[in-house]
Design an enzyme around this catalytic site. Sequence first.
Site, PDB file in Angstrom:
ATOM      1  N   PRO A 127      16.187 -12.492 -10.759  1.00  0.00           N
ATOM      2  CA  PRO A 127      15.569 -13.808 -10.954  1.00  0.00           C
ATOM      3  C   PRO A 127      15.763 -14.708  -9.743  1.00  0.00           C
ATOM      4  O   PRO A 127      16.829 -14.727  -9.129  1.00  0.00           O
ATOM      5  CB  PRO A 127      16.320 -14.360 -12.170  1.00  0.00           C
ATOM      6  N   GLU A 128      14.715 -15.447  -9.407  1.00  0.00           N
ATOM      7  CA  GLU A 128      14.807 -16.383  -8.296  1.00  0.00           C
ATOM      8  C   GLU A 128      15.046 -17.794  -8.837  1.00  0.00           C
ATOM      9  O   GLU A 128      15.195 -17.999 -10.045  1.00  0.00           O
ATOM     10  CB  GLU A 128      13.534 -16.308  -7.454  1.00  0.00           C
TER      11      GLU A 128
END
Length: 293
Positions: A2-3
Amino acid sequence: MPELPEVETVRRGLEPSMQGATIDRVQQNRPDLRFPLPPRFAERLTGRDIVALGRRAKYLTIHLDNGLTVICHLGMSGSFRIETDGDENAPGNFHHERVKSTAHDHVIFYLRHHDGSGVRIIYNDPRRFGFMLFAEEGTLNQHPMLARLGVEPTGNHLSGQVLRELLAGKRTPLKAALLDQSLIAGLGNIYVCEALWRAGLSPMREAGSIADDQKKLDLLADSIRAVIAEAIEAGGSTLKDYIQANGALGYFQHSFKVYGREGEPCRNPKCRSVIQRMVQSGRSTFYCASCQS
């Protein structure tokens, strides 16, 4: 993994259930994730009030009433889900099948609200690349995971002038410089590709080559902030294992202009080229050779 937009989406999803609640107990189903859980992990959390949920770069931070902070990282496959009393199913419509096996429920927070209602916050992580660590009172910004992080690419923190200072003299490729977490905290591969396309800048060009061009710097800063803001608004991008705290999936991926679109037409209506892919530092870079220079 996840960013930043995904982590911010998780923070916003968890906040209504966690902020202001008391931790009645913590169920720790294993001694470690990527790293060993802190000594007396469950004991030190039990009875504490959660005063705030924060985010720094790609880290979620849980702030307690005694000054202790829990630093959480989702790794490759970590996610939180919310279960309320009488409701064992996380709400949300699923775009892709999610991990449902409780065998990967490693940490469960049993919370109590002021009105007496209860909620369970469950951390599930099949690959166990995520982690939870403690930062003692007053030491959060000095914690080894956070101490060297650069400026946040959100709000007014990032500007063309800030980029000028960060990129001046850098001979590394522009994409590599933007991924350097000590310069800009939280930017990941997906959104750097997207921002560079919007700004019309090649990922291969020398980072310092735009340090004297204020127009390019301002456009790049605007592009970074915009793509991050739009992704947060859309609920984060759904890639592989990422899910929101309520079980729903993000949909910003449907707006990708270049990422994952190798061989497809460029979405600039004035361009007749196709999106290309190459590998930089072991990561896929998607770009339009005609639009980005």
